[in-house]
Design a protein around this motif. Structure first.
Motif, PDB file in Angstrom:
ATOM      1  N   HIS A 120     -29.053  -8.380 -19.573  1.00 46.38           N
ATOM      2  CA  HIS A 120     -30.560  -7.688 -19.963  1.00 46.38           C
ATOM      3  C   HIS A 120     -31.390  -9.060 -19.521  1.00 46.38           C
ATOM      4  O   HIS A 120     -32.566  -8.509 -19.566  1.00 46.38           O
ATOM      5  CB  HIS A 120     -30.387  -7.845 -21.480  1.00 46.38           C
ATOM      6  CG  HIS A 120     -30.033  -9.106 -22.173  1.00 46.38           C
ATOM      7  ND1 HIS A 120     -28.904  -9.454 -22.410  1.00 46.38           N
ATOM      8  CD2 HIS A 120     -30.705 -10.128 -22.877  1.00 46.38           C
ATOM      9  CE1 HIS A 120     -28.802 -10.716 -23.078  1.00 46.38           C
ATOM     10  NE2 HIS A 120     -29.862 -10.794 -23.154  1.00 46.38           N
ATOM     11  N   LEU A 121     -30.862 -10.339 -19.181  1.00 48.43           N
ATOM     12  CA  LEU A 121     -31.629 -11.221 -18.566  1.00 48.43           C
ATOM     13  C   LEU A 121     -32.205 -10.965 -17.048  1.00 48.43           C
ATOM     14  O   LEU A 121     -33.094 -10.804 -16.556  1.00 48.43           O
ATOM     15  CB  LEU A 121     -30.878 -12.537 -18.545  1.00 48.43           C
ATOM     16  CG  LEU A 121     -30.740 -13.256 -20.013  1.00 48.43           C
ATOM     17  CD1 LEU A 121     -29.824 -14.429 -19.815  1.00 48.43           C
ATOM     18  CD2 LEU A 121     -32.034 -13.400 -20.704  1.00 48.43           C
ATOM     19  N   VAL A 122     -31.191 -10.382 -16.174  1.00 52.91           N
ATOM     20  CA  VAL A 122     -31.327  -9.765 -15.164  1.00 52.91           C
ATOM     21  C   VAL A 122     -32.347  -8.749 -14.946  1.00 52.91           C
ATOM     22  O   VAL A 122     -33.298  -8.676 -14.135  1.00 52.91           O
ATOM     23  CB  VAL A 122     -29.972  -9.378 -14.300  1.00 52.91           C
ATOM     24  CG1 VAL A 122     -30.356  -8.749 -13.122  1.00 52.91           C
ATOM     25  CG2 VAL A 122     -29.179 -10.660 -14.181  1.00 52.91           C
ATOM     26  N   TYR A 123     -32.211  -7.779 -16.000  1.00 52.32           N
ATOM     27  CA  TYR A 123     -33.357  -6.834 -16.232  1.00 52.32           C
ATOM     28  C   TYR A 123     -34.526  -7.095 -16.239  1.00 52.32           C
ATOM     29  O   TYR A 123     -35.583  -6.780 -15.834  1.00 52.32           O
ATOM     30  CB  TYR A 123     -32.610  -5.695 -17.167  1.00 52.32           C
ATOM     31  CG  TYR A 123     -33.734  -4.484 -17.439  1.00 52.32           C
ATOM     32  CD1 TYR A 123     -33.727  -3.568 -16.689  1.00 52.32           C
ATOM     33  CD2 TYR A 123     -34.351  -4.638 -18.600  1.00 52.32           C
ATOM     34  CE1 TYR A 123     -34.599  -2.599 -16.822  1.00 52.32           C
ATOM     35  CE2 TYR A 123     -35.520  -3.599 -18.608  1.00 52.32           C
ATOM     36  CZ  TYR A 123     -35.482  -2.596 -17.970  1.00 52.32           C
ATOM     37  OH  TYR A 123     -36.372  -1.509 -18.231  1.00 52.32           O
ATOM     38  N   ARG A 124     -34.572  -8.102 -17.237  1.00 56.83           N
ATOM     39  CA  ARG A 124     -35.969  -8.560 -17.624  1.00 56.83           C
ATOM     40  C   ARG A 124     -36.588  -9.388 -16.324  1.00 56.83           C
ATOM     41  O   ARG A 124     -37.865  -9.091 -16.233  1.00 56.83           O
ATOM     42  CB  ARG A 124     -35.712  -9.730 -18.956  1.00 56.83           C
ATOM     43  CG  ARG A 124     -36.865  -9.552 -19.926  1.00 56.83           C
ATOM     44  CD  ARG A 124     -36.827 -10.403 -20.920  1.00 56.83           C
ATOM     45  NE  ARG A 124     -35.499 -10.320 -21.701  1.00 56.83           N
ATOM     46  CZ  ARG A 124     -34.889 -11.678 -22.313  1.00 56.83           C
ATOM     47  NH1 ARG A 124     -35.734 -12.734 -22.292  1.00 56.83           N
ATOM     48  NH2 ARG A 124     -33.685 -11.395 -22.800  1.00 56.83           N
TER      49      ARG A 124
END
Length: 183
Positions: A120-124
């Protein structure tokens, strides 16, 4: 099944001491269990609660752990996957079992082999970068891949350039603006 000459070796092997074997699905933190569940749901090997129970009954984890603790562990992991936006769970009316579906983020996570905790951090970060990097068209990537040391060797046809520029769609115009070309 065993040849006569190998019989004694097999008997020795079966009676010899062996190392203990422990499931690492719960021992190494929640990441392994989360990844396993996400992959099972993404590959459609597990579509509902009965499928999930059936799968876990065939694991080393099931043999080694208390059934209630195991059930709590994978229910907690499923709740975390839902909270992080990787899967959805829907209740089917007659049996009160859950049906699992993977989201686009969940699919990208398991297909990209990203750790569940950090995907989810990569996506953000990608969403934030998308404001400056136009990924909706290949034009920006083409611009970024063009070697800058060759720029002085290119002699553009300015009329063709102008015609192309005026026929660009909204996404391509955004690329032009980002790289400093104002139509």
């Amino acid at each position: 099944i065993v040849r006569q000459q190998d019989r004694e070796k097999v008997l020795n092997l079966l009676s010899a001491p062996y190392d203990s074997c422990h499931s690492s699905l719960l021992g190494g933190g929640a990441g392994a269990l989360l990844s396993l569940l996400l992959t099972l749901i993404g590959l459609k090997l597990v579509k509902s609660t009965p499928d999930l129970h059936s799968f876990f009954r065939s694991t080393l984890l099931y043999v080694q752990h208390d059934r209630d603790q195991l059930s709590q562990s994978y229910n907690h992991a499923l709740s975390r996957l839902v909270a992080m936006g990787y899967i959805t769970m829907e209740t089917s009316a007659p049996s009160n079992d859950f049906t699992f579906r993977i989201t686009s983020l969940g699919k990208a996570t398991y297909k990209g082999c990203l750790p569940v905790e950090s995907a989810h951090l990569v996506y953000r970060e990608l969403v934030a970068a998308q404001r400056c990097l136009v990924l909706s068209t290949d034009l920006h990537l083409l611009f970024l891949a063009t070697p800058p040391d060759l720029a002085h060797t290119i002699k553009p046809n300015w009329m063709a350039f102008f015609e192309t520029l005026t026929s660009l769609g909204p996404d391509e115009l955004r690329v032009a603006e980002v790289v400093g070309v104002n139509p």
